[in-house]
Design a protein around this motif. Structure first.
Motif, PDB file in Angstrom:
ATOM      1  N   ARG A 174      18.755 -44.272  35.227  1.00 32.09           N
ATOM      2  CA  ARG A 174      20.125 -44.536  35.693  1.00 32.09           C
ATOM      3  C   ARG A 174      21.084 -43.423  35.281  1.00 32.09           C
ATOM      4  NH1 ARG A 174      21.117 -50.984  36.072  1.00 32.09           N
ATOM      5  NH2 ARG A 174      18.938 -51.616  36.330  1.00 32.09           N
ATOM      6  N   ALA A 177      20.704 -40.398  37.627  1.00 37.56           N
ATOM      7  CA  ALA A 177      21.287 -40.560  38.952  1.00 37.56           C
ATOM      8  C   ALA A 177      22.803 -40.686  38.946  1.00 37.56           C
ATOM      9  CB  ALA A 177      20.684 -41.798  39.621  1.00 37.56           C
ATOM     10  N   PRO A 270      16.234 -41.494  41.608  1.00 41.25           N
ATOM     11  CA  PRO A 270      17.288 -41.207  40.629  1.00 41.25           C
ATOM     12  C   PRO A 270      17.274 -39.745  40.169  1.00 41.25           C
ATOM     13  CG  PRO A 270      16.242 -43.300  40.109  1.00 41.25           C
ATOM     14  CD  PRO A 270      15.429 -42.675  41.216  1.00 41.25           C
ATOM     15  N   ARG A 273      18.868 -37.644  42.873  1.00 45.84           N
ATOM     16  CA  ARG A 273      20.321 -37.846  42.881  1.00 45.84           C
ATOM     17  C   ARG A 273      20.986 -37.025  41.779  1.00 45.84           C
ATOM     18  NH1 ARG A 273      22.462 -42.042  45.793  1.00 45.84           N
ATOM     19  NH2 ARG A 273      20.992 -43.544  46.679  1.00 45.84           N
TER      20      ARG A 273
END
Length: 517
Positions: A174, A177, A270, A273
């Protein structure tokens, strides 16, 4: 309940700690309430109560809601969660007794009541039964950004708020990303959060804020913080990426080759990104660049789809000048895409010292297979029908070899405006080794606005419906189809292969030819 009207429930947000950051409405509600309730650990002290101390009256009824456990173990038969659930039920019953007696109850909450707040457990149990008002408060997220004096989000950036209690790998994914992020609930989770930031390549950007606006406040670079000194009331902050690096502090340039998957943002990993967000420059075929959201301060360099080497050289030249460059490819960059082109150029002088990374993406074959069922459930081969970079004779040999081996085939680049005969020729070759009723998945624009996925039979495959946005999956002798209750036809290839089963030359003979003795 007595005949008198029930009292009113308030969830009161107190802000991050400084009493002067309470809202006027919060102060008014506390001052006028009959009952003031607050959560605390077994030591009995309450930060929430200390924030409102100046507003408490001698006749206030105080309800101290003391947690039976915080981080320690428990012998409760339901474990940690069971102990807390019982506590919340008991606490809600105590507050309900006051409300039934007509008293106004103010439940205090640091920050905002509905943002990781203990109040929400009372709200879920009581708000449907009593008149309720929630008083919003300044969150620790806003307070931390203010105390750092750094923008949290800018332009089209998004903010991700993450509990530090997540597993380390999930934290890393997380954080990779995220544009901007705040990690809550540090304390004992700090070592995992720090490692996750490092794995995500974000440790140097991370900031640390402890007890924002309260006595003992501390801020600084997270990488410099002693893990043993971190309390629960602290957060990790990844500020806005825009203008994050001063020219004089810019790190060494690099090229990251990324795949956008078969369509848009929903198909990005992720890691991809994160690489796209961190890049100074995006380089790629214009169609694929259009899948990447515009970002303030980022330069975009689009070009035609037939200049791979020139595009790779341009990206490497930017990296030599200290730029962080993302070369944007469709699908997976290592499958008939830009990774090879970049690495070929990077193997030559003067680019051998330029760092190059390749990040995987979801390839079109996997996306098409998922839409149709599971046609790639056993061994398969991926072959490009484009003869722009290799002669058709090589393609034909590989098609024949794969068909003889009874492999499922993923056929990339099957046709275009200038290549109209290859699909018909490939069908002819395959019918020499596969039965005419072999399932073929015709997948076009998977994940895009014109998505179309059909299952046809090899003998009926129409080359006219195939273009460069189409991918073909040709089944093996074992590939099966079935119509489900909804009428939808799905296709799959079993994971087991029958012992002694012949290859496609005998298992699926062309019509009109006898099987060998």
């Amino acid at each position: 309940m007595s005949a008198r009207q029930a009292g009113r429930l308030y969830g009161v947000g107190l802000g991050p700690g400084d009493p002067s950051l309470m809202t006027l409405r919060a102060a008014q509600v506390v001052a006028e309430a009959d009952v003031v309730a607050y959560h605390c650990a077994r030591h009995g002290r309450s930060i929430a109560r200390s924030i409102v101390a100046a507003h408490l009256r001698p006749d206030h009824i105080e309800e101290r809601l003391m947690y039976p456990v915080t981080v320690e173990t428990t012998d409760h038969p339901g474990g940690y969660r069971g102990a807390l659930d019982d506590f919340y039920e008991e606490a809600a019953a105590r507050l309900a007794a006051h409300l039934d007696a007509g008293r106004t109850v103010a439940v205090l909450a640091e920050g905002d009541p509905l943002f990781y707040g203990s109040y929400q457990h009372m709200h879920k149990r009581l708000a449907h039964r009593y008149r309720t008002e929630v008083i919003p408060g300044v969150t620790s997220v806003s307070a931390a950004a203010a105390r750092l004096g750094e923008p949290l989000c800018e332009a089209e950036e998004t903010l991700t708020v993450i509990p530090g209690t997540l597993p380390e790998e999930e934290l890393a994914a997380r954080l990779t990303a995220a544009d901007s992020a705040v990690v809550m609930k540090l304390g004992r989770t700090f070592p995992d959060v720090r490692r996750a930031l490092e794995r995500a390549g974000r440790l140097e950007d991370a900031r640390y804020v402890e007890r924002a606006t309260m006595s003992g406040e501390r801020t600084g670079r997270l990488a410099d913080v002693d893990p043993e000194s971190v309390p629960y009331f602290s957060v990790a902050v990844l500020p806005s990426r825009i203008d994050e690096v001063r020219p004089e502090a810019r790190p060494r340039g690099e090229v990251v080759v990324v795949g956008t998957g078969p369509a848009g943002p929903l198909w990005l990993t992720p890691e991809t990104r994160g690489a796209l967000a961190a890049a100074d420059d995006l380089v790629g075929y214009t169609t694929y660049l259009d899948r990447v959201p515009a970002r303030a301060g980022q330069r975009r360099h689009g070009s035609d789809n037939k200049v791979e080497s020139e595009r790779a050289e341009f990206a490497l030249d930017l990296a030599r000048r200290g730029r962080r460059v993302a070369v944007v490819s469709g699908g997976d960059p290592g499958i008939f895409a830009m990774a090879t082109a970049v690495l070929e150029v990077a193997a030559r002088e003067p680019y051998t010292d330029v760092p190059v990374r390749v990040l995987p993406g979801l390839t079109a074959a996997n996306a098409a297979a998922a839409r149709a069922g599971a046609p790639l459930g056993h061994d398969y081969a991926a072959i490009s029908l484009s003869d722009r970079l290799k002669p058709w004779e090589v393609i034909a040999e590989r098609l024949t070899a794969a068909a003889r081996a009874d492999l499922v085939l993923a056929l990339y680049n099957p046709g275009s405006r200038s290549r109209t005969w290859q699909v018909a020729k490939a069908r002819e070759l395959l019918l020499g080794h596969r039965a005419p009723d072999t399932p073929v998945v015709v997948a076009r624009d998977v994940g895009g606005p014109e998505e179309s996925v059909r299952i046809v039979r090899l003998g009926e495959l129409d080359p006219a419906v195939v273009d460069m946005r189409t991918l073909l999956l040709v089944g093996s002798s074992q590939t099966r189809t079935v119509r489900r209750g909804s009428g939808e036809e799905v296709v799959w290839t079993p994971r087991t292969y029958p012992a002694g089963e012949a290859t496609g030359e005998t298992a699926g003979e062309p019509a009109g030819e006898p099987a060998p003795e």
